[in-house]
Write a protein that holds these residues in place. Structure first.
Motif, PDB file in Angstrom:
ATOM      1  N   UNK A   1       0.815  -1.221   0.000  1.00 16.47           N
ATOM      2  CA  UNK A   1       0.000   0.000   0.000  1.00 16.47           C
ATOM      3  C   UNK A   1       0.841   1.259   0.000  1.00 16.47           C
ATOM      4  N   UNK A   2       1.885   1.303   0.832  1.00 18.65           N
ATOM      5  CA  UNK A   2       2.761   2.481   0.873  1.00 18.65           C
ATOM      6  C   UNK A   2       3.517   2.657  -0.446  1.00 18.65           C
ATOM      7  N   UNK A   3       3.995   1.550  -1.033  1.00 20.69           N
ATOM      8  CA  UNK A   3       4.712   1.639  -2.312  1.00 20.69           C
ATOM      9  C   UNK A   3       3.791   2.192  -3.404  1.00 20.69           C
ATOM     10  N   UNK A   4       2.539   1.755  -3.425  1.00 20.89           N
ATOM     11  CA  UNK A   4       1.578   2.276  -4.409  1.00 20.89           C
ATOM     12  C   UNK A   4       1.273   3.742  -4.181  1.00 20.89           C
ATOM     13  N   UNK A   5       1.171   4.132  -2.905  1.00 18.48           N
ATOM     14  CA  UNK A   5       0.896   5.524  -2.557  1.00 18.48           C
ATOM     15  C   UNK A   5       2.010   6.449  -3.050  1.00 18.48           C
ATOM     16  N   UNK A   6       3.248   5.944  -3.027  1.00 10.78           N
ATOM     17  CA  UNK A   6       4.397   6.736  -3.449  1.00 10.78           C
ATOM     18  C   UNK A   6       4.529   6.760  -4.970  1.00 10.78           C
ATOM     19  N   UNK A   7       4.457   5.579  -5.585  1.00 12.32           N
ATOM     20  CA  UNK A   7       4.812   5.434  -6.994  1.00 12.32           C
ATOM     21  C   UNK A   7       3.662   5.751  -7.947  1.00 12.32           C
ATOM     22  N   UNK A   8       2.428   5.551  -7.480  1.00 13.69           N
ATOM     23  CA  UNK A   8       1.293   5.750  -8.389  1.00 13.69           C
ATOM     24  C   UNK A   8       0.049   6.205  -7.629  1.00 13.69           C
ATOM     25  N   UNK A   9       0.122   7.376  -6.965  1.00 11.43           N
ATOM     26  CA  UNK A   9      -1.001   7.798  -6.121  1.00 11.43           C
ATOM     27  C   UNK A   9      -2.286   8.090  -6.881  1.00 11.43           C
ATOM     28  N   UNK A  10      -2.172   8.562  -8.133  1.00 11.75           N
ATOM     29  CA  UNK A  10      -3.367   8.956  -8.888  1.00 11.75           C
ATOM     30  C   UNK A  10      -3.983   7.792  -9.659  1.00 11.75           C
TER      31      UNK A  10
ATOM     32  N   UNK B   1       7.215  17.340   9.810  1.00 11.18           N
ATOM     33  CA  UNK B   1       8.503  18.030   9.651  1.00 11.18           C
ATOM     34  C   UNK B   1       9.149  17.683   8.303  1.00 11.18           C
ATOM     35  N   UNK B   2       9.042  16.409   7.904  1.00 15.22           N
ATOM     36  CA  UNK B   2       9.555  16.002   6.592  1.00 15.22           C
ATOM     37  C   UNK B   2       8.834  16.776   5.487  1.00 15.22           C
ATOM     38  N   UNK B   3       7.511  16.901   5.633  1.00 20.95           N
ATOM     39  CA  UNK B   3       6.720  17.643   4.636  1.00 20.95           C
ATOM     40  C   UNK B   3       7.136  19.119   4.593  1.00 20.95           C
ATOM     41  N   UNK B   4       7.336  19.735   5.746  1.00 27.77           N
ATOM     42  CA  UNK B   4       7.743  21.143   5.786  1.00 27.77           C
ATOM     43  C   UNK B   4       9.135  21.348   5.177  1.00 27.77           C
ATOM     44  N   UNK B   5      10.046  20.400   5.443  1.00 27.53           N
ATOM     45  CA  UNK B   5      11.442  20.554   4.988  1.00 27.53           C
ATOM     46  C   UNK B   5      11.623  20.171   3.525  1.00 27.53           C
ATOM     47  N   UNK B   6      10.997  19.081   3.093  1.00 27.45           N
ATOM     48  CA  UNK B   6      11.231  18.544   1.752  1.00 27.45           C
ATOM     49  C   UNK B   6      10.093  18.834   0.778  1.00 27.45           C
ATOM     50  N   UNK B   7       8.988  19.385   1.297  1.00 25.73           N
ATOM     51  CA  UNK B   7       7.888  19.776   0.413  1.00 25.73           C
ATOM     52  C   UNK B   7       7.067  18.624  -0.114  1.00 25.73           C
ATOM     53  N   UNK B   8       7.183  17.424   0.497  1.00 21.71           N
ATOM     54  CA  UNK B   8       6.453  16.264   0.010  1.00 21.71           C
ATOM     55  C   UNK B   8       6.302  15.227   1.122  1.00 21.71           C
ATOM     56  N   UNK B   9       5.192  14.484   1.069  1.00 21.10           N
ATOM     57  CA  UNK B   9       4.970  13.418   2.038  1.00 21.10           C
ATOM     58  C   UNK B   9       5.618  12.098   1.617  1.00 21.10           C
ATOM     59  N   UNK B  10       6.137  12.013   0.377  1.00 20.91           N
ATOM     60  CA  UNK B  10       6.632  10.724  -0.127  1.00 20.91           C
ATOM     61  C   UNK B  10       7.717  10.107   0.755  1.00 20.91           C
ATOM     62  N   UNK B  11       8.636  10.958   1.278  1.00 27.54           N
ATOM     63  CA  UNK B  11       9.721  10.425   2.100  1.00 27.54           C
ATOM     64  C   UNK B  11       9.192   9.866   3.421  1.00 27.54           C
ATOM     65  N   UNK B  12       8.097  10.418   3.906  1.00 28.18           N
ATOM     66  CA  UNK B  12       7.472   9.857   5.114  1.00 28.18           C
ATOM     67  C   UNK B  12       6.928   8.453   4.822  1.00 28.18           C
ATOM     68  N   UNK B  13       6.305   8.291   3.635  1.00 24.89           N
ATOM     69  CA  UNK B  13       5.776   6.964   3.270  1.00 24.89           C
ATOM     70  C   UNK B  13       6.923   5.963   3.086  1.00 24.89           C
ATOM     71  N   UNK B  14       8.042   6.401   2.496  1.00 29.27           N
ATOM     72  CA  UNK B  14       9.195   5.509   2.354  1.00 29.27           C
ATOM     73  C   UNK B  14       9.726   5.071   3.722  1.00 29.27           C
ATOM     74  N   UNK B  15       9.795   6.016   4.654  1.00 29.11           N
ATOM     75  CA  UNK B  15      10.284   5.703   6.001  1.00 29.11           C
ATOM     76  C   UNK B  15       9.407   4.645   6.667  1.00 29.11           C
ATOM     77  N   UNK B  16       8.096   4.791   6.526  1.00 32.40           N
ATOM     78  CA  UNK B  16       7.173   3.824   7.123  1.00 32.40           C
ATOM     79  C   UNK B  16       7.290   2.453   6.461  1.00 32.40           C
TER      80      UNK B  16
ATOM     81  N   UNK C   1      10.094   1.161   5.385  1.00 31.86           N
ATOM     82  CA  UNK C   1      11.250   0.570   6.053  1.00 31.86           C
ATOM     83  C   UNK C   1      10.908   0.047   7.439  1.00 31.86           C
ATOM     84  N   UNK C   2      10.039   0.780   8.154  1.00 33.28           N
ATOM     85  CA  UNK C   2       9.611   0.352   9.488  1.00 33.28           C
ATOM     86  C   UNK C   2       8.868  -0.988   9.416  1.00 33.28           C
TER      87      UNK C   2
END
Length: 394
Positions: A287-296, A355-370, A372-373
């Motif tokens: 689900x997270x991989x799809x959210x990042x790579x093909x959200x639309x 904070x990731x969204x504020x710094x990098x301008x995107x939520x994608x890195x947050x989804x990648x981090x999760x 990995x978790x």
């Protein structure tokens, strides 16, 4: 046969009361995400600050969890839930009158304390009053929690559209708390006014297995709190309307409800939960991989996979904790510890994602981090061999 029916009827009504109470444990948080752009249009709120609306109640839930068992032993199960529902209802209703981010955050913290007190005692109550159907009843309880989130996420934007007020869309859920309070009060014949105060208090801080269970629960709940806080804003940034983004979050939580009902029922057949846990983590990763790579594209599939995975993982994390101890009071103490530490861990995740969204301008890195978790959690699952549970809490 008549005697069986007579004894079963109060149990059914008590379980319905538990489910109605559980419906109130997420709307105060779940309604915020779909309304965030409307709130930010009225109150200055960065994404990092907005994350506190999810983070602080979850942190309050974690801290209050350590006192919840003690409070319920002093007041009794019935009174603890009544006072907690009253606190949730008043905190939610107060949002009609908020004029600043600070007031909004205070209301979230107060609701979080009420939520924690209920969540601290419910697993022990279920294990003691429904000993033959613990996994099924835990599934119904946790499913009702997620059902409350689904209702709030789906209907909060509709209330905003019909009333023109985000404050009303946040405060309307106080009605649900009052209904639950009245129904719980009607069950006073099935619950003692005072709890057993002779139960020996036990600390789980020295048990490495308790910490493993707590970290596992916390990391799994981190995915839940992050999705709850940021899925709708993520899709609003992708050009979706608030209403459609809220409905998408509602759809995800509806999938959580289905999984929360089905997965524990399947798990009831075997005490070894590892295969089911692995399958759930695989769904979340997909689900997270799809959210990042093909959200639309296939935009309903990714929330579906996430919902089915998260919805089953949440109750299964608690069921695995309950599996470790046969005594209901000890098992309740363990799940309170697991949730206390776990919610403190999970509470940080919306802030980090904001904070990731504020710094990098995107939520994608947050989804990648999760993502990995979830891989780390899959490695932890290998250690949940039920044949060795008795060795960890002698």
């Amino acid at each position: 046969m008549e005697n069986v029916r007579a004894t079963a009827r109060p149990a059914v009504w008590l379980m319905l009361a538990v489910m109605l109470v559980a419906l109130n444990l997420r709307p105060s948080m779940a309604a915020v995400g779909p309304l965030l752009s409307a709130i930010r249009g009225d109150i200055p709120l960065s994404f990092s600050l907005a994350s506190l609306l999810t983070m602080l109640p979850v942190m309050a839930m974690g801290l209050a969890m350590f006192f919840g068992i003690g409070i319920s032993q002093r007041l009794g199960e019935r009174r603890t839930v009544l006072w907690s529902l009253l606190l949730i209802g008043l905190a939610t209703l107060s949002r009609l009158f908020v004029d600043s981010a600070a007031e909004l955050i205070v209301s979230a913290i107060l609701a979080g304390i009420g939520i924690a007190l209920i969540q601290a005692l419910m697993p022990a109550l279920i294990k003691s009053r429904f000993p033959d159907n613990v996994a099924l009843c835990m599934g119904l309880y946790v499913t009702s929690i997620m059902g409350g989130a689904a209702i709030a996420a789906s209907f909060a934007p509709l209330v905003l559209i019909s009333t023109g007020s985000w404050r009303m869309a946040l405060a309307v859920w106080a009605i649900l708390a009052m209904l639950a309070l009245l129904f719980w009060w009607s069950q006073r014949g099935n619950l003692p006014a005072t709890a057993n105060t002779s139960v020996r208090k036990e600390t789980f801080f020295k048990h490495s297995r308790a910490w493993l269970l707590a970290i596992f629960f916390g990391l799994g709940t981190a995915s839940y709190t992050c999705v709850l806080a940021w899925l709708a804003p993520y899709y609003v940034e992708k050009g979706w309307s608030e209403q459609n983004a809220g409905l998408l979050l509602g759809f995800l939580t509806a999938m959580e409800v289905i999984s929360g009902l089905v997965v524990p029922a399947i798990a009831n057949r075997s005490r070894d939960r590892r295969i089911i846990l692995m399958a759930l983590l695989g769904l979340i990763i997909a689900g997270f991989c799809g959210l990042i790579l093909s959200p639309q594209h296939l935009s309903l599939l990714w929330p579906c996979l996430l919902g089915l995975g998260i919805g089953g993982l949440f109750p299964m994390s608690l069921i695995v904790s309950l599996d470790h101890l046969d005594n209901p009071q000890r098992a309740g103490g363990l799940t309170a510890f697991v949730q206390g530490i776990g919610y403190l861990i999970a509470g940080l995740s919306p802030l980090l994602a904001g904070m990731i969204r504020d710094q990098l301008g995107s939520f994608e890195w947050a989804w990648w981090s999760l993502t990995g978790v979830m891989v780390i959690m899959a490695l932890m699952v290998l250690r949940f061999d039920p044949r060795r549970y008795s060795q960890h809490f002698q």
